[in-house]
Motif scaffolding. Sequence first.
Motif, mmCIF file in Angstrom:
data_model
loop_
_atom_site.group_PDB
_atom_site.id
_atom_site.type_symbol
_atom_site.label_atom_id
_atom_site.label_comp_id
_atom_site.label_asym_id
_atom_site.label_seq_id
_atom_site.Cartn_x
_atom_site.Cartn_y
_atom_site.Cartn_z
ATOM 1 N N THR A 4 0.831 -1.370 0.064
ATOM 2 C CA THR A 4 -0.148 0.128 0.590
ATOM 3 C C THR A 4 0.915 1.234 0.124
ATOM 4 O O THR A 4 0.648 2.255 -0.690
ATOM 5 C CB THR A 4 -1.442 0.034 1.460
ATOM 6 O OG1 THR A 4 -1.466 -1.383 1.128
ATOM 7 C CG2 THR A 4 -1.940 1.429 1.188
ATOM 8 N N ALA A 5 1.977 0.765 0.889
ATOM 9 C CA ALA A 5 3.257 2.312 1.024
ATOM 10 C C ALA A 5 3.768 2.316 -0.447
ATOM 11 O O ALA A 5 4.124 3.674 -0.579
ATOM 12 C CB ALA A 5 4.081 2.169 1.372
ATOM 13 N N ALA A 6 3.638 1.235 -0.936
ATOM 14 C CA ALA A 6 4.703 1.368 -2.200
ATOM 15 C C ALA A 6 3.815 2.377 -3.441
ATOM 16 O O ALA A 6 4.136 3.109 -4.048
ATOM 17 C CB ALA A 6 5.255 0.603 -2.875
ATOM 18 N N ALA A 7 2.845 1.349 -3.355
ATOM 19 C CA ALA A 7 1.348 2.221 -4.126
ATOM 20 C C ALA A 7 1.086 3.929 -4.196
ATOM 21 O O ALA A 7 1.005 4.529 -5.337
ATOM 22 C CB ALA A 7 0.582 1.675 -4.367
ATOM 23 N N HIS A 12 1.990 9.116 -5.850
ATOM 24 C CA HIS A 12 2.606 10.892 -5.671
ATOM 25 C C HIS A 12 3.545 11.744 -6.435
ATOM 26 O O HIS A 12 3.697 12.745 -6.861
ATOM 27 C CB HIS A 12 3.527 10.654 -4.433
ATOM 28 C CG HIS A 12 2.112 11.080 -2.976
ATOM 29 N ND1 HIS A 12 1.335 11.636 -2.717
ATOM 30 C CD2 HIS A 12 1.655 9.816 -1.998
ATOM 31 C CE1 HIS A 12 -0.198 11.728 -1.853
ATOM 32 N NE2 HIS A 12 0.675 10.252 -1.396
ATOM 33 N N SER A 13 4.336 10.253 -6.643
ATOM 34 C CA SER A 13 5.938 10.520 -8.006
ATOM 35 C C SER A 13 4.969 10.458 -9.376
ATOM 36 O O SER A 13 5.502 11.150 -10.054
ATOM 37 C CB SER A 13 6.395 8.963 -7.895
ATOM 38 O OG SER A 13 7.118 9.085 -9.262
ATOM 39 N N ASN A 14 3.811 9.673 -9.604
ATOM 40 C CA ASN A 14 2.923 10.555 -10.772
ATOM 41 C C ASN A 14 2.525 11.916 -10.697
ATOM 42 O O ASN A 14 2.725 12.086 -12.709
ATOM 43 C CB ASN A 14 1.833 9.305 -10.905
ATOM 44 C CG ASN A 14 2.180 7.814 -11.669
ATOM 45 O OD1 ASN A 14 3.430 7.853 -11.887
ATOM 46 N ND2 ASN A 14 1.835 6.921 -11.025
ATOM 47 N N TYR A 15 1.723 11.887 -9.464
ATOM 48 C CA TYR A 15 1.590 13.253 -9.946
ATOM 49 C C TYR A 15 2.964 14.841 -10.540
ATOM 50 O O TYR A 15 2.591 15.505 -10.884
ATOM 51 C CB TYR A 15 0.878 13.595 -8.392
ATOM 52 C CG TYR A 15 -0.253 14.071 -8.242
ATOM 53 C CD1 TYR A 15 -0.903 13.265 -8.927
ATOM 54 C CD2 TYR A 15 -0.346 12.751 -6.813
ATOM 55 C CE1 TYR A 15 -2.534 12.301 -8.914
ATOM 56 C CE2 TYR A 15 -1.855 12.057 -6.439
ATOM 57 C CZ TYR A 15 -3.428 11.997 -7.444
ATOM 58 O OH TYR A 15 -3.824 11.547 -6.910
ATOM 59 N N THR A 33 -4.153 18.716 -6.720
ATOM 60 C CA THR A 33 -3.472 17.540 -5.632
ATOM 61 C C THR A 33 -2.533 17.126 -4.773
ATOM 62 O O THR A 33 -2.850 17.584 -3.994
ATOM 63 C CB THR A 33 -3.392 16.008 -6.953
ATOM 64 O OG1 THR A 33 -5.032 16.283 -7.636
ATOM 65 C CG2 THR A 33 -3.452 15.023 -5.891
ATOM 66 N N ILE A 34 -1.619 18.017 -5.438
ATOM 67 C CA ILE A 34 -0.640 18.566 -4.699
ATOM 68 C C ILE A 34 -0.421 19.114 -3.322
ATOM 69 O O ILE A 34 -0.263 19.265 -2.260
ATOM 70 C CB ILE A 34 0.992 18.440 -5.579
ATOM 71 C CG1 ILE A 34 1.211 17.026 -6.493
ATOM 72 C CG2 ILE A 34 2.006 18.673 -4.631
ATOM 73 C CD1 ILE A 34 2.061 17.967 -7.481
ATOM 74 N N LYS A 35 -1.554 20.431 -4.114
ATOM 75 C CA LYS A 35 -1.595 21.674 -3.292
ATOM 76 C C LYS A 35 -2.322 21.172 -1.817
ATOM 77 O O LYS A 35 -2.119 21.240 -1.021
ATOM 78 C CB LYS A 35 -2.664 23.278 -3.841
ATOM 79 C CG LYS A 35 -2.516 24.042 -2.909
ATOM 80 C CD LYS A 35 -3.484 24.972 -3.579
ATOM 81 C CE LYS A 35 -4.807 24.127 -3.512
ATOM 82 N NZ LYS A 35 -5.690 24.660 -3.512
ATOM 83 N N ASN A 36 -3.781 20.253 -2.418
ATOM 84 C CA ASN A 36 -4.194 19.983 -1.225
ATOM 85 C C ASN A 36 -3.773 18.676 0.329
ATOM 86 O O ASN A 36 -4.001 19.057 0.720
ATOM 87 C CB ASN A 36 -5.596 19.296 -1.118
ATOM 88 C CG ASN A 36 -6.205 20.646 -2.432
ATOM 89 O OD1 ASN A 36 -6.403 21.748 -2.220
ATOM 90 N ND2 ASN A 36 -7.157 19.919 -3.193
ATOM 91 N N LEU A 51 10.852 14.108 -3.875
ATOM 92 C CA LEU A 51 10.290 13.737 -5.288
ATOM 93 C C LEU A 51 10.601 14.462 -6.626
ATOM 94 O O LEU A 51 10.081 15.002 -7.184
ATOM 95 C CB LEU A 51 8.758 13.048 -5.285
ATOM 96 C CG LEU A 51 8.140 11.961 -5.074
ATOM 97 C CD1 LEU A 51 6.607 11.677 -4.562
ATOM 98 C CD2 LEU A 51 8.602 10.711 -5.532
ATOM 99 N N ASP A 52 11.519 15.551 -6.031
ATOM 100 C CA ASP A 52 11.926 16.895 -6.421
ATOM 101 C C ASP A 52 10.876 17.274 -6.900
ATOM 102 O O ASP A 52 10.905 17.724 -8.220
ATOM 103 C CB ASP A 52 13.097 15.976 -7.638
ATOM 104 C CG ASP A 52 13.868 17.351 -7.816
ATOM 105 O OD1 ASP A 52 13.790 18.437 -7.393
ATOM 106 O OD2 ASP A 52 14.173 16.925 -8.908
#
Length: 707
Positions: A4-7, A12-15, A33-36, A51-52
């Motif tokens: 679950t953590a990996a998913a 988040h990496s995809n965002y 999504t990132i802002k929220n 994630l830079d």
Amino acid sequence: MADTAAASGAEHSNYVAQLGSSDPEEVYGALRTIKNSVIGSSTKKALYMRLDVVAAVSAVLTSAQTSVASRIQATAIVGSLARSRSAGAAAAGGLAARGVVAALVRQLSAGTDARLVEASERALHALLAHSETLAAGGGAEDALVAQVLGIIGGGAGGDSQAGARAVIRLELAVLIVARLCVSEARQYMVANTGVIDALVRQLGRSPAHVRLQAATLQALAALSYENAEICAALAEVGGGGGGGGVAAAAVRLARADDALVRLHACRVAANLSRMRALAAGDVQAVVVPALVRLVRAPAAAAAAGAGAAGADVGADVGVEAVQALGYVCHEDADVQAAARAAGAIDALVGRLAAAWAAAQGDFGDAARFAREARAAFLALGTVVSTNEESRRAAVDAGAFAHIVRALGHGDAGVRAAACLCARYIVRSVAICRTHAADAGLLRPLVGLLRDASSDVQATAAATLVNLLSDFSPLRADALRLGLLPTLAALLDAAAPAVRRNALWAVRNLLVNVDDATRAAVVEAVGMARLLALSEGADAAMREHAVGALRNVAADSAAGCDAVFAARGPAATLALLAALAARPDAPADRAVLVHALYLANNIVVRSDAHRAAVAAHVPLVQAVVAHVASRAPEVAVAALWCVSSVAAGGAGDAGGGAGLRLLRRLGVAQVLARLLADPALPLEVQDRVKGCMDYFGGAEPGPDAASA
């Protein structure tokens, strides 16, 4: 759970990856999504930093193709990342290096969407809280100053919704000015725009605008900090709403109901006071008591109306009040006395106790504790630095318990601040003899000489300077704890402050010691090293080295022999002559005084030493040259040396050579002129009379002493 953590991490990496998409809608959705996610969540901020996200958001903001809606979201992310307690500085530096400051400034230009302007101002305010921003900002501050000056100069007013928004915007602009003033050069850059007059006008606003009033005072405090010229300019500026100029306004607002207004008014007043632009009476009667009240209980007043952020606001007000109190008390005995009378010592010790208690709770914040403790220890040390009664009050309030506990804390800044506070308290002879020994200070202080932080090493060594004096019962215990080899090793430390304080401790360790201890110190440190340091380029090291040599030779024939043995008589006398021939200038006067007493101590140990000195004409000439010094401490030291050289009669090993040389050098005439001077200081006059006994024709008697 691991899956679950990996998913979640992949999501988040995809965002972050979507921020580089060519589809504007996809970019907007990812930003939203990132802002929220990051707003209000330190965990998510840390995750996205890994994630830079900084590089990705910077690319969005610096692109000319980005829509207004996406810019608003990206700008909100920037502000949120910059407010992170743990990663804010790193985020600010990375964003600024990628041109985000300049991009945000461009978003303030006329015609820009009002929501984007407000978001940009808030983000800039958050970014500029970090010095990393301006260091990497690429010169965008010039354009930023022009933008905010336009806002401040335009002012704001009215009670309409539009007027309220204008006041909020004006407040942010003023706060940005405060953030910009991080150095003297930037203070002048901002002041030269004419912003001072515009800021002063804001002080006369209605009390309803307390946030704007507080922001204005904060900007004036930042502008005037440690800047005598700007403080003088502020003292001359009229207005401020209550008449009498900025100084009067600051004193008046130090009594305001709002805690933030009081705090920043006190900061302005403290700056003016330190630069002698405010009456001392106002500082002692109004500013100091106001700061002490804020130190005691800032949270309730500051948090009023602050919502969930109230506790943070209150804590920040308290820390800044502690810092301001320490600043205004620095090197001012009268202000320190006023602080003691206002209850500052109990308030600061109480604040330390509360900080420890909060740090032990379930939601203890280590970073906040470190900031609180550092500020409190430094302010407490300052308040007690010049007054014996204040030091006793600190001990009675329980300061030592907090200091000893902090000496083992994991934060180097806390350890260093605790050392510094202890150093000021143990300036008291009575406390050194009693409370310091009982408090358990010694063992942790000796241990901190081996600390990984050079700042901690330096302050620990400086604290031990007082604990190693001849009146301290801790000297013998320190030696048993292995102090000597540690101090000797620190003389080769990379940090100059560590070397200087270690040598200062060695010098104190040699005051009034028995020959066995003297020999142990000389063996550990090395006589050759002390002699070399006495000729070095570092003025403080020279002073402590020559002072240590003086103490080695004091009241000890063995010590004098050790000084001569290291280089041989000829080289040692040449060094003494060079030291005694130093200019009688304030910058190096301590070295000269120590050198003269060192020569005196060597002379009085034996007739052989006296004869050797008497035969060294350059050394005697150098001594005689300082007999008529305008500095009493130099003249007295030289006169002691003259009387010691002259004390050997015709039957001594020198055959009276010293007295004959002194006569040829015209010492008798110089002494007569000095004795006829009605303005001659009493201590010099006494030594002149003692020397005159040798130049009256009678056989001289003993009049020599080791010093």
